[in-house]
Design a protein around this motif. Structure first.
Motif, PDB file in Angstrom:
ATOM      1  N   SER A  47      34.002  10.861 -36.303  1.00  0.00           N
ATOM      2  CA  SER A  47      35.380  11.372 -36.253  1.00  0.00           C
ATOM      3  C   SER A  47      35.696  12.196 -37.502  1.00  0.00           C
ATOM      4  O   SER A  47      36.349  13.238 -37.420  1.00  0.00           O
ATOM      5  N   LEU A  48      35.221  11.710 -38.654  1.00  0.00           N
ATOM      6  CA  LEU A  48      35.443  12.436 -39.903  1.00  0.00           C
ATOM      7  C   LEU A  48      34.724  13.788 -39.872  1.00  0.00           C
ATOM      8  O   LEU A  48      35.307  14.819 -40.243  1.00  0.00           O
ATOM      9  N   PHE A  49      33.496  13.794 -39.400  1.00  0.00           N
ATOM     10  CA  PHE A  49      32.738  15.049 -39.337  1.00  0.00           C
ATOM     11  C   PHE A  49      33.439  16.070 -38.453  1.00  0.00           C
ATOM     12  O   PHE A  49      33.575  17.240 -38.811  1.00  0.00           O
ATOM     13  N   TYR A  50      33.870  15.631 -37.282  1.00  0.00           N
ATOM     14  CA  TYR A  50      34.572  16.525 -36.358  1.00  0.00           C
ATOM     15  C   TYR A  50      35.841  17.084 -37.003  1.00  0.00           C
ATOM     16  O   TYR A  50      36.135  18.280 -36.929  1.00  0.00           O
ATOM     17  N   ALA A  51      36.604  16.191 -37.657  1.00  0.00           N
ATOM     18  CA  ALA A  51      37.884  16.598 -38.241  1.00  0.00           C
ATOM     19  C   ALA A  51      37.674  17.612 -39.365  1.00  0.00           C
ATOM     20  O   ALA A  51      38.374  18.628 -39.447  1.00  0.00           O
ATOM     21  N   LYS A  93      27.399   6.005 -26.246  1.00  0.00           N
ATOM     22  CA  LYS A  93      28.530   6.918 -26.151  1.00  0.00           C
ATOM     23  C   LYS A  93      28.867   7.552 -27.508  1.00  0.00           C
ATOM     24  O   LYS A  93      29.605   8.536 -27.574  1.00  0.00           O
ATOM     25  N   VAL A  94      28.335   6.971 -28.602  1.00  0.00           N
ATOM     26  CA  VAL A  94      28.508   7.559 -29.927  1.00  0.00           C
ATOM     27  C   VAL A  94      27.309   8.446 -30.280  1.00  0.00           C
ATOM     28  O   VAL A  94      27.463   9.514 -30.873  1.00  0.00           O
ATOM     29  N   ILE A  95      26.112   8.006 -29.901  1.00  0.00           N
ATOM     30  CA  ILE A  95      24.894   8.738 -30.283  1.00  0.00           C
ATOM     31  C   ILE A  95      24.872  10.133 -29.672  1.00  0.00           C
ATOM     32  O   ILE A  95      24.594  11.126 -30.358  1.00  0.00           O
ATOM     33  N   LEU A  96      25.163  10.228 -28.390  1.00  0.00           N
ATOM     34  CA  LEU A  96      25.089  11.530 -27.722  1.00  0.00           C
ATOM     35  C   LEU A  96      26.055  12.544 -28.327  1.00  0.00           C
ATOM     36  O   LEU A  96      25.656  13.679 -28.629  1.00  0.00           O
ATOM     37  N   PRO A  97      27.345  12.198 -28.530  1.00  0.00           N
ATOM     38  CA  PRO A  97      28.248  13.164 -29.184  1.00  0.00           C
ATOM     39  C   PRO A  97      27.792  13.536 -30.593  1.00  0.00           C
ATOM     40  O   PRO A  97      27.958  14.686 -31.024  1.00  0.00           O
ATOM     41  N   ALA A  98      27.197  12.560 -31.304  1.00  0.00           N
ATOM     42  CA  ALA A  98      26.701  12.860 -32.651  1.00  0.00           C
ATOM     43  C   ALA A  98      25.583  13.892 -32.594  1.00  0.00           C
ATOM     44  O   ALA A  98      25.538  14.837 -33.397  1.00  0.00           O
ATOM     45  N   CYS A  99      24.678  13.731 -31.637  1.00  0.00           N
ATOM     46  CA  CYS A  99      23.591  14.706 -31.459  1.00  0.00           C
ATOM     47  C   CYS A  99      24.152  16.078 -31.097  1.00  0.00           C
ATOM     48  O   CYS A  99      23.717  17.108 -31.642  1.00  0.00           O
ATOM     49  N   GLN A 100      25.105  16.100 -30.183  1.00  0.00           N
ATOM     50  CA  GLN A 100      25.686  17.369 -29.755  1.00  0.00           C
ATOM     51  C   GLN A 100      26.378  18.081 -30.918  1.00  0.00           C
ATOM     52  O   GLN A 100      26.289  19.306 -31.061  1.00  0.00           O
ATOM     53  N   PHE A 101      27.050  17.304 -31.766  1.00  0.00           N
ATOM     54  CA  PHE A 101      27.723  17.886 -32.914  1.00  0.00           C
ATOM     55  C   PHE A 101      26.702  18.494 -33.879  1.00  0.00           C
ATOM     56  O   PHE A 101      26.867  19.622 -34.368  1.00  0.00           O
ATOM     57  N   ALA A 102      25.623  17.756 -34.150  1.00  0.00           N
ATOM     58  CA  ALA A 102      24.604  18.244 -35.073  1.00  0.00           C
ATOM     59  C   ALA A 102      23.932  19.503 -34.522  1.00  0.00           C
ATOM     60  O   ALA A 102      23.692  20.470 -35.260  1.00  0.00           O
ATOM     61  N   THR A 113      19.499  14.291 -40.233  1.00  0.00           N
ATOM     62  CA  THR A 113      20.287  13.140 -40.684  1.00  0.00           C
ATOM     63  C   THR A 113      20.853  12.355 -39.508  1.00  0.00           C
ATOM     64  O   THR A 113      20.769  11.122 -39.472  1.00  0.00           O
ATOM     65  N   ILE A 114      21.429  13.063 -38.552  1.00  0.00           N
ATOM     66  CA  ILE A 114      22.012  12.376 -37.388  1.00  0.00           C
ATOM     67  C   ILE A 114      20.926  11.637 -36.605  1.00  0.00           C
ATOM     68  O   ILE A 114      21.102  10.492 -36.178  1.00  0.00           O
ATOM     69  N   CYS A 115      19.781  12.290 -36.411  1.00  0.00           N
ATOM     70  CA  CYS A 115      18.687  11.644 -35.662  1.00  0.00           C
ATOM     71  C   CYS A 115      18.209  10.379 -36.361  1.00  0.00           C
ATOM     72  O   CYS A 115      17.887   9.380 -35.701  1.00  0.00           O
ATOM     73  N   ARG A 130      16.836  15.783 -21.712  1.00  0.00           N
ATOM     74  CA  ARG A 130      17.918  16.502 -21.044  1.00  0.00           C
ATOM     75  C   ARG A 130      18.773  17.258 -22.076  1.00  0.00           C
ATOM     76  O   ARG A 130      19.169  18.412 -21.852  1.00  0.00           O
ATOM     77  N   LEU A 131      19.038  16.614 -23.203  1.00  0.00           N
ATOM     78  CA  LEU A 131      19.830  17.258 -24.254  1.00  0.00           C
ATOM     79  C   LEU A 131      19.053  18.429 -24.867  1.00  0.00           C
ATOM     80  O   LEU A 131      19.633  19.478 -25.178  1.00  0.00           O
ATOM     81  N   LEU A 132      17.735  18.263 -25.022  1.00  0.00           N
ATOM     82  CA  LEU A 132      16.902  19.344 -25.554  1.00  0.00           C
ATOM     83  C   LEU A 132      16.905  20.545 -24.611  1.00  0.00           C
ATOM     84  O   LEU A 132      17.031  21.693 -25.049  1.00  0.00           O
ATOM     85  N   GLN A 133      16.797  20.283 -23.310  1.00  0.00           N
ATOM     86  CA  GLN A 133      16.805  21.368 -22.338  1.00  0.00           C
ATOM     87  C   GLN A 133      18.144  22.105 -22.350  1.00  0.00           C
ATOM     88  O   GLN A 133      18.197  23.331 -22.258  1.00  0.00           O
ATOM     89  N   LYS A 134      19.222  21.344 -22.494  1.00  0.00           N
ATOM     90  CA  LYS A 134      20.554  21.948 -22.570  1.00  0.00           C
ATOM     91  C   LYS A 134      20.654  22.866 -23.792  1.00  0.00           C
ATOM     92  O   LYS A 134      21.228  23.963 -23.722  1.00  0.00           O
ATOM     93  N   THR A 135      20.072  22.442 -24.904  1.00  0.00           N
ATOM     94  CA  THR A 135      20.088  23.248 -26.126  1.00  0.00           C
ATOM     95  C   THR A 135      19.312  24.548 -25.932  1.00  0.00           C
ATOM     96  O   THR A 135      19.739  25.621 -26.375  1.00  0.00           O
TER      97      THR A 135
END
Length: 588
Positions: A47-51, A93-102, A113-115, A130-135
């Protein structure tokens, strides 16, 4: 939580406005935030990173962005409190958004760091892929490469979808990060590049859909140069990259052919034979080697070099039904003398319009009996004992020239020349390659801070010596070297010393000798296979000259400084305190 985040951002803004060192002062506020939300550290940190990212807090001219500082504080906090942080609260539900943010940040620091700290490996492999393919689909190719590495899915994905676009963008450092993960990946990258040798247009066509593609480098020459470097650096077998190998050999043959048959002063026959034969591996020839040899035989025949054409044909077992008809009809004819080749084929290396008067040639001002050829342990030992008594030396080396082939090793010194005021020593490094006196030479001379050593592009000579003794457990710590490739420029820039014009065609040490001494070095033997034995007397004298001329250049520059009331000795000492491979002098 919003109130705490606002407090952090307000503090950071105030510190930036008042020019306080925010890197140190913001840390306690971030630590306080992480401690307060320790039980939900992963969710709260995200949340802090996003803000911090969405509040458009720009980087100041002196400090890192606050989001990076927050990331570093998060890492330090987790490391310090690892034993008391409950990872059970780290949910998918926290890990995936963290990966997407990074990934969105397109930063290796964020992704690595996030990984690591969000334990991305705990995600199901299918989710990570799936996340790698999306990237990749979003054309964030650098992020995709880093995520593939740090999320441990590098072997479960078609990496060609990542590294080919990166090559188009000339993000070579990222491509090499992938290659370092596994030799198989390095081979895949080089094999892929091999397809585009002499076919860069196909890659350029593909690159039209790649954002940031560098079309200036997507040409046959640029692709070939890049592919060859990767193949050599990662020691990829020739069988995997036949086009790269063929291209490198073809360029080497063209270069040698020009040196032997199209120069005003041609390469000698022995050097030609050893160098042209070294292009090919007779024990395990590549599939295209015979085609290259046959092309060379045709060129030699056209130049009426029948004897050499026959030698190569027999050496490579080329059947006579493939020989040129002209060669078959001249089975016993000798080579035509090089001096009688057509003048249109000769490449002049001196422009008469630039040099109205032929300058004087430099020669060593010592009798021949003061040039010593060192080819035995006893002579080597005597030399080491003698030269350590002299405070000023000049050092040079010679090695077998490189041809840019894939299977070439780094050059090893074949000769090491050491000159003092009254003698020149030429050490046969081929004959003495395993001699125990190299330890004395390195420790008493190379590593000795009390002996001043002159050189020209000395880092190349030191590298060649290091390669020679690489497996002898001798540590080199070069001390007190002065590189005249840079030092004379410093004198000119600092003191405006007037120097004569020099021939535009000359360069390197020859140019310096002409600039300082008004004489030029004869470099006809420069391109010699110095690993050949025996060496002629002329070649030994040539090698000795390159070392001794540095002492005369040094003496001349010293006299110039004395004429201008410049303390040359103080200047030298100041220079020796600096990096001897750079020789940057700042004198007021």
């Amino acid at each position: 939580m919003d109130k705490d985040i606002s407090e952090i951002t307000d503090k950071w803004k105030n510190m930036n406005q008042t020019h306080i060192d925010t890197d140190e002062k913001i840390g306690p506020y971030l630590d306080k935030y992480f401690m307060k939300y320790k039980k939900t550290i992963y969710d709260s940190a995200l949340s802090l990173f996003y803000a911090l990212d969405t509040r458009n807090l720009r980087k100041s001219h002196k400090h890192e962005p606050i989001s990076i500082q927050a990331l570093k504080c998060f890492k330090d906090f987790v490391d310090r409190n690892q034993a008391t942080i409950e990872e059970a609260f780290l949910e998918q539900k926290v890990i995936l958004p963290a990966c997407q943010f990074a990934i969105y940040r397109e930063s290796e620091t964020w992704i690595s760091t996030i990984c690591k700290y969000y334990h991305v490996e705990s995600l199901p492999k299918a989710d990570r892929i799936r996340l790698l393919q999306k990237t990749v689909n979003e054309k964030k190719f650098s992020s995709a490469a880093w995520f593939a590495i740090y999320a441990k899915v590098i072997r479960e994905f078609n990496l060609q979808d990542i590294y080919v676009p990166l090559i188009c963008q000339t993000r070579i450092s990222v491509v090499e990060q992938l290659m370092k993960q596994d030799p198989a990946i390095a081979q895949d990258v080089v094999a892929c590049m091999d397809k585009y040798i002499d076919n860069a247009g196909e890659l350029a066509s593909f690159a039209r859909d790649i954002p940031g593609a560098n079309f200036c480098l997507l040409n046959d020459k640029g692709i070939a140069k890049f592919a060859k470097r990767l193949a050599r650096e990662y020691k990829v077998p020739i069988q995997i990259c036949p086009r790269i190998d063929y291209n490198a050999k073809m360029n080497a043959i063209k270069f040698l052919f020009r040196r032997r048959y199209e120069q005003r002063k041609p390469m000698d026959k022995r050097t030609w034979e050893t160098m042209i034969d070294s292009v090919f591996d007779l024990d395990s020839p590549a599939s295209e080697d015979n085609n290259l040899v046959l092309e060379l035989i045709y060129d030699l025949t056209n130049y009426q070099q029948y004897e050499e054409a026959r030698r190569l044909a027999h050496l490579h077992r080329i059947p006579e039904n493939k020989w040129p008809k002209l060669l078959l009809s001249n089975r016993s004819s000798p080579d035509r003398p090089l001096s009688r080749l057509g003048s249109g084929k000769i490449i002049s290396d001196r422009n008469p319009k630039l040099v109205s008067v032929e300058p004087e040639k430099y020669s060593v001002d010592l009798p021949d009996d003061k040039i010593f050829y060192i080819n035995s342990h006893e002579k080597f030992k005597e030399m080491n004992s003698y030269i350590t008594k002299h405070p000023l030396l000049a050092i040079d080396t010679e090695w077998k020239p490189k041809l840019g082939l894939l299977n070439e090793c780094n050059p090893k010194a074949a000769l090491v020349q050491i000159a003092c005021q009254d003698r020149i020593f030429v050490v046969d490094a081929v004959e003495l390659c395993r001699d125990s006196e190299w330890a004395t030479f390195v420790n008493a001379i190379i590593n000795n801070p009390n002996l001043i050593k002159l050189g020209f592009s000395i880092h190349n000579d030191l590298r060649a010596i290091s390669e020679l003794i690489a497996d002898m457990n001798i540590e080199t710590k070069p001390e007190s070297f002065i590189d005249y490739a840079q030092f004379h420029k410093s004198l000119v820039q600092a003191f405006k010393i007037p120097l004569p014009d020099y021939p535009a065609s000359s360069g390197g040490l020859s140019k310096l000798a002409y600039t300082v001494l008004g004489k030029y070095l004869v470099k006809d033997d420069q391109y010699t296979n110095w690993a050949m034995r025996p060496l002629t007397t002329d070649k030994i004298i040539y090698a000795a000259t390159d070392a001794y001329v540095l002492l005369e250049i040094h003496e001349k520059l010293e006299s110039w400084c004395q004429e201008r009331a410049i303390n040359y000795e103080v200047l030298m000492k100041a220079l020796l305190k600096k990096d001897s491979t750079k020789n940057k002098v700042n004198i007021k």
